[in-house]
Design a protein around this motif. Sequence first.
Motif, PDB file in Angstrom:
ATOM      1  N   VAL A 173       0.847  -1.184   0.000  1.00  0.00           N
ATOM      2  CA  VAL A 173       0.000   0.000   0.000  1.00  0.00           C
ATOM      3  C   VAL A 173       0.888   1.241   0.000  1.00  0.00           C
ATOM      4  O   VAL A 173       1.937   1.261   0.663  1.00  0.00           O
ATOM      5  N   SER A 174       0.501   2.244  -0.779  1.00  0.00           N
ATOM      6  CA  SER A 174       1.198   3.525  -0.965  1.00  0.00           C
ATOM      7  C   SER A 174       2.403   3.420  -1.909  1.00  0.00           C
ATOM      8  O   SER A 174       3.087   4.416  -2.126  1.00  0.00           O
ATOM      9  N   ASP A 175       2.697   2.226  -2.451  1.00  0.00           N
ATOM     10  CA  ASP A 175       3.709   2.146  -3.508  1.00  0.00           C
ATOM     11  C   ASP A 175       3.159   2.773  -4.790  1.00  0.00           C
ATOM     12  O   ASP A 175       1.942   2.887  -4.978  1.00  0.00           O
ATOM     13  N   TYR A 176       4.076   3.169  -5.690  1.00  0.00           N
ATOM     14  CA  TYR A 176       3.637   3.708  -6.981  1.00  0.00           C
ATOM     15  C   TYR A 176       4.590   3.204  -8.061  1.00  0.00           C
ATOM     16  O   TYR A 176       5.781   2.976  -7.817  1.00  0.00           O
ATOM     17  N   ILE A 177       4.054   3.032  -9.260  1.00  0.00           N
ATOM     18  CA  ILE A 177       4.825   2.525 -10.401  1.00  0.00           C
ATOM     19  C   ILE A 177       4.769   3.568 -11.506  1.00  0.00           C
ATOM     20  O   ILE A 177       3.793   4.302 -11.658  1.00  0.00           O
ATOM     21  N   SER A 178       5.865   3.633 -12.327  1.00  0.00           N
ATOM     22  CA  SER A 178       5.961   4.628 -13.397  1.00  0.00           C
ATOM     23  C   SER A 178       6.871   4.107 -14.499  1.00  0.00           C
ATOM     24  O   SER A 178       7.577   3.106 -14.324  1.00  0.00           O
ATOM     25  N   VAL A 179       6.864   4.813 -15.648  1.00  0.00           N
ATOM     26  CA  VAL A 179       7.683   4.465 -16.822  1.00  0.00           C
ATOM     27  C   VAL A 179       8.667   5.605 -17.059  1.00  0.00           C
ATOM     28  O   VAL A 179       8.290   6.783 -17.030  1.00  0.00           O
ATOM     29  N   ARG A 180       9.951   5.241 -17.334  1.00  0.00           N
ATOM     30  CA  ARG A 180      10.969   6.239 -17.641  1.00  0.00           C
ATOM     31  C   ARG A 180      11.705   5.844 -18.913  1.00  0.00           C
ATOM     32  O   ARG A 180      11.799   4.658 -19.243  1.00  0.00           O
ATOM     33  N   THR A 181      12.255   6.844 -19.620  1.00  0.00           N
ATOM     34  CA  THR A 181      13.034   6.615 -20.852  1.00  0.00           C
ATOM     35  C   THR A 181      14.481   7.029 -20.601  1.00  0.00           C
ATOM     36  O   THR A 181      14.767   8.221 -20.460  1.00  0.00           O
ATOM     37  N   PRO A 182      15.449   6.081 -20.567  1.00  0.00           N
ATOM     38  CA  PRO A 182      16.835   6.431 -20.232  1.00  0.00           C
ATOM     39  C   PRO A 182      17.660   6.968 -21.396  1.00  0.00           C
ATOM     40  O   PRO A 182      18.596   7.719 -21.186  1.00  0.00           O
ATOM     41  N   PHE A 183      17.339   6.585 -22.646  1.00  0.00           N
ATOM     42  CA  PHE A 183      18.191   6.962 -23.771  1.00  0.00           C
ATOM     43  C   PHE A 183      17.442   7.835 -24.786  1.00  0.00           C
ATOM     44  O   PHE A 183      17.910   8.885 -25.168  1.00  0.00           O
ATOM     45  N   SER A 184      16.289   7.357 -25.243  1.00  0.00           N
ATOM     46  CA  SER A 184      15.577   8.042 -26.317  1.00  0.00           C
ATOM     47  C   SER A 184      14.961   9.340 -25.819  1.00  0.00           C
ATOM     48  O   SER A 184      14.457   9.416 -24.701  1.00  0.00           O
ATOM     49  N   ARG A 185      15.000  10.345 -26.683  1.00  0.00           N
ATOM     50  CA  ARG A 185      14.389  11.636 -26.378  1.00  0.00           C
ATOM     51  C   ARG A 185      13.153  11.904 -27.216  1.00  0.00           C
ATOM     52  O   ARG A 185      12.375  12.783 -26.902  1.00  0.00           O
ATOM     53  N   TYR A 186      12.980  11.142 -28.315  1.00  0.00           N
ATOM     54  CA  TYR A 186      11.848  11.363 -29.198  1.00  0.00           C
ATOM     55  C   TYR A 186      10.980  10.102 -29.184  1.00  0.00           C
ATOM     56  O   TYR A 186      11.461   9.021 -29.504  1.00  0.00           O
ATOM     57  N   TYR A 187       9.730  10.234 -28.811  1.00  0.00           N
ATOM     58  CA  TYR A 187       8.828   9.093 -28.834  1.00  0.00           C
ATOM     59  C   TYR A 187       7.412   9.599 -29.050  1.00  0.00           C
ATOM     60  O   TYR A 187       7.092  10.767 -28.816  1.00  0.00           O
ATOM     61  N   SER A 188       6.562   8.680 -29.523  1.00  0.00           N
ATOM     62  CA  SER A 188       5.188   9.024 -29.863  1.00  0.00           C
ATOM     63  C   SER A 188       4.245   8.374 -28.873  1.00  0.00           C
ATOM     64  O   SER A 188       4.377   7.175 -28.558  1.00  0.00           O
ATOM     65  N   MET A 189       3.292   9.140 -28.377  1.00  0.00           N
ATOM     66  CA  MET A 189       2.299   8.614 -27.438  1.00  0.00           C
ATOM     67  C   MET A 189       1.047   8.212 -28.201  1.00  0.00           C
ATOM     68  O   MET A 189      -0.077   8.627 -27.892  1.00  0.00           O
ATOM     69  N   ASP A 190       1.229   7.393 -29.256  1.00  0.00           N
ATOM     70  CA  ASP A 190       0.101   6.865 -30.010  1.00  0.00           C
ATOM     71  C   ASP A 190      -0.633   5.857 -29.131  1.00  0.00           C
ATOM     72  O   ASP A 190      -0.020   4.923 -28.603  1.00  0.00           O
ATOM     73  N   PRO A 191      -1.950   5.973 -28.927  1.00  0.00           N
ATOM     74  CA  PRO A 191      -2.647   5.085 -27.990  1.00  0.00           C
ATOM     75  C   PRO A 191      -2.629   3.624 -28.413  1.00  0.00           C
ATOM     76  O   PRO A 191      -2.806   2.743 -27.568  1.00  0.00           O
ATOM     77  N   GLU A 192      -2.392   3.322 -29.690  1.00  0.00           N
ATOM     78  CA  GLU A 192      -2.358   1.923 -30.115  1.00  0.00           C
ATOM     79  C   GLU A 192      -1.027   1.255 -29.798  1.00  0.00           C
ATOM     80  O   GLU A 192      -0.956   0.034 -29.683  1.00  0.00           O
ATOM     81  N   TYR A 193       0.062   2.051 -29.686  1.00  0.00           N
ATOM     82  CA  TYR A 193       1.388   1.459 -29.537  1.00  0.00           C
ATOM     83  C   TYR A 193       2.069   1.812 -28.220  1.00  0.00           C
ATOM     84  O   TYR A 193       3.025   1.148 -27.834  1.00  0.00           O
ATOM     85  N   SER A 194       1.652   2.867 -27.538  1.00  0.00           N
ATOM     86  CA  SER A 194       2.241   3.245 -26.255  1.00  0.00           C
ATOM     87  C   SER A 194       1.173   3.072 -25.179  1.00  0.00           C
ATOM     88  O   SER A 194       0.141   3.769 -25.204  1.00  0.00           O
ATOM     89  N   TYR A 195       1.422   2.127 -24.255  1.00  0.00           N
ATOM     90  CA  TYR A 195       0.438   1.883 -23.193  1.00  0.00           C
ATOM     91  C   TYR A 195       1.165   1.397 -21.947  1.00  0.00           C
ATOM     92  O   TYR A 195       2.340   0.985 -21.986  1.00  0.00           O
ATOM     93  N   PHE A 196       0.438   1.376 -20.814  1.00  0.00           N
ATOM     94  CA  PHE A 196       1.029   1.103 -19.493  1.00  0.00           C
ATOM     95  C   PHE A 196      -0.118   0.704 -18.557  1.00  0.00           C
ATOM     96  O   PHE A 196      -1.192   1.328 -18.587  1.00  0.00           O
ATOM     97  N   GLY A 197       0.106  -0.365 -17.768  1.00  0.00           N
ATOM     98  CA  GLY A 197      -0.971  -0.785 -16.873  1.00  0.00           C
ATOM     99  C   GLY A 197      -0.522  -1.837 -15.874  1.00  0.00           C
ATOM    100  O   GLY A 197       0.639  -2.274 -15.852  1.00  0.00           O
ATOM    101  N   ALA A 198      -1.467  -2.269 -15.032  1.00  0.00           N
ATOM    102  CA  ALA A 198      -1.200  -3.281 -14.000  1.00  0.00           C
ATOM    103  C   ALA A 198      -2.526  -3.879 -13.560  1.00  0.00           C
ATOM    104  O   ALA A 198      -3.580  -3.220 -13.602  1.00  0.00           O
ATOM    105  N   PHE A 199      -2.490  -5.135 -13.125  1.00  0.00           N
ATOM    106  CA  PHE A 199      -3.674  -5.765 -12.510  1.00  0.00           C
ATOM    107  C   PHE A 199      -3.189  -6.766 -11.463  1.00  0.00           C
ATOM    108  O   PHE A 199      -2.117  -7.368 -11.580  1.00  0.00           O
ATOM    109  N   MET A 200      -4.040  -6.947 -10.425  1.00  0.00           N
ATOM    110  CA  MET A 200      -3.672  -7.803  -9.296  1.00  0.00           C
ATOM    111  C   MET A 200      -3.892  -9.262  -9.679  1.00  0.00           C
ATOM    112  O   MET A 200      -4.910  -9.630 -10.305  1.00  0.00           O
ATOM    113  N   ILE A 201      -2.921 -10.110  -9.320  1.00  0.00           N
ATOM    114  CA  ILE A 201      -3.031 -11.539  -9.535  1.00  0.00           C
ATOM    115  C   ILE A 201      -3.530 -12.237  -8.265  1.00  0.00           C
ATOM    116  O   ILE A 201      -4.389 -13.112  -8.303  1.00  0.00           O
ATOM    117  N   HIS A 202      -2.950 -11.813  -7.120  1.00  0.00           N
ATOM    118  CA  HIS A 202      -3.359 -12.436  -5.849  1.00  0.00           C
ATOM    119  C   HIS A 202      -3.136 -11.427  -4.752  1.00  0.00           C
ATOM    120  O   HIS A 202      -2.085 -10.747  -4.712  1.00  0.00           O
TER     121      HIS A 202
END
Length: 410
Positions: free
Chosen positions: A377-406
């Motif tokens: 509880v109170s943890d948070y997850i995020s995405v970072r880019t270490p090398f690339s500076r140019y990227y596209s946030m196209d909804p079909e190809y750039s996505y991020f998520g999580a779901f509980m297994i147990h």
Amino acid sequence: MNQQGKTRARLYAENFGIAMAALYIILTTVFMVTLYRVAVAQTAQIHSLESVTGELADRVRMLENSFTAQTSRQESVGETEEKFKRPNDKLALADALEQEREKRQIEGSCTCPKGRRGKKGKKGHKGDQGPKGEHGQKGEPGLDGPRGPTGVEGPQGKAGPQGIKGLRGDPGVAGPQGDKGEPGKGLKGDRGIQGPKGDEGSEGLRGERGAPGDKGDPGVDGPKGNAGANGSQGQKGIKGETGVSGLPGAKGLPGVDGSKGEKGMPGTSMTESIHLVGDGTRINNPISRRTVNNWQVRHKSDGLMYSKGAVHIRKAGYYYVYSQMYYHDETAYQMAHQLYVNAHKFMQSRSTVANKGRGYNPGYNTNYNGGIVFLNVSDYISVRTPFSRYYSMDPEYSYFGAFMIHPAQI
């Protein structure tokens, strides 16, 4: 032969003399042209110096005239003052001598008390101008003037004529010829006696028949014949009658009941889940290792919360976390993005830039990663880019998520 050699030597000497004369004429012409160019350049410089000197002489003459006029005016004024000053000086000197004489006579005859001193007389006239002073010391020499321009480089001279080929030496004197040997003479033998003519031989027997020759090569195949006409299609056969159904089999005996299995773990209701997609913008991020925050919520349950690029956990348990980025950066050597739990890197995908110039293409410039991680509880997850500076946030190809297994054990 000696006459021919002398003629050739004379011809070579004449050619050599002509070549030397031509060379002398060429060198003399080049020298005169160079001298003429140097003279023209120096004449131009002399003319420019003469014009400058003439201007300076005119200026000096003007200064001398103005100085002479001023001096003459000062001298005329001085002479006029001097004419008026000299009689006045003589009258003043005579008055002073007369007063001094009267004073002496009074002091010698009268014993009266000395009177008060009179007022100071006026200042006398300025004396005559003194003789002219000596000339001052000679000043130091001025700085050297600027160096004149470099003269024009003369043209490159022509290559001289090729030298005369040397005379070929006379062949040496042949040695004396040796004495010729005497020809050898063999003794001729005596002719033998001719023998008698032989009898004529009988006719020979006929030879046997030869073996058969080898088989010849097969002949060239003839042209293929035309295809025959297709035959007519046969009639469709008559469908047979359906057979009589068999009698049903006897029912089998009931099987033995199996043992009851162990109680399984409680299932999840899949209430803890979130799916984020890109907002459709193209990012040009000049600073690497930056948290990606151009997400929009496509699905979210009540148990997870999204804020400023991070998904916040409200219920502890095992989660499957995933992400994919669609980027294009030809300046970077690698394409990569990372999943972070709080401030710690959880996993990362990385690939080389295999093909430049393709632009945004999901078949070549996307990377995916995903895995299971325990989140409190109170943890948070995020995405970072270490090398690339140019990227596209196209909804079909750039996505991020999580779901509980147990969920976590309580």
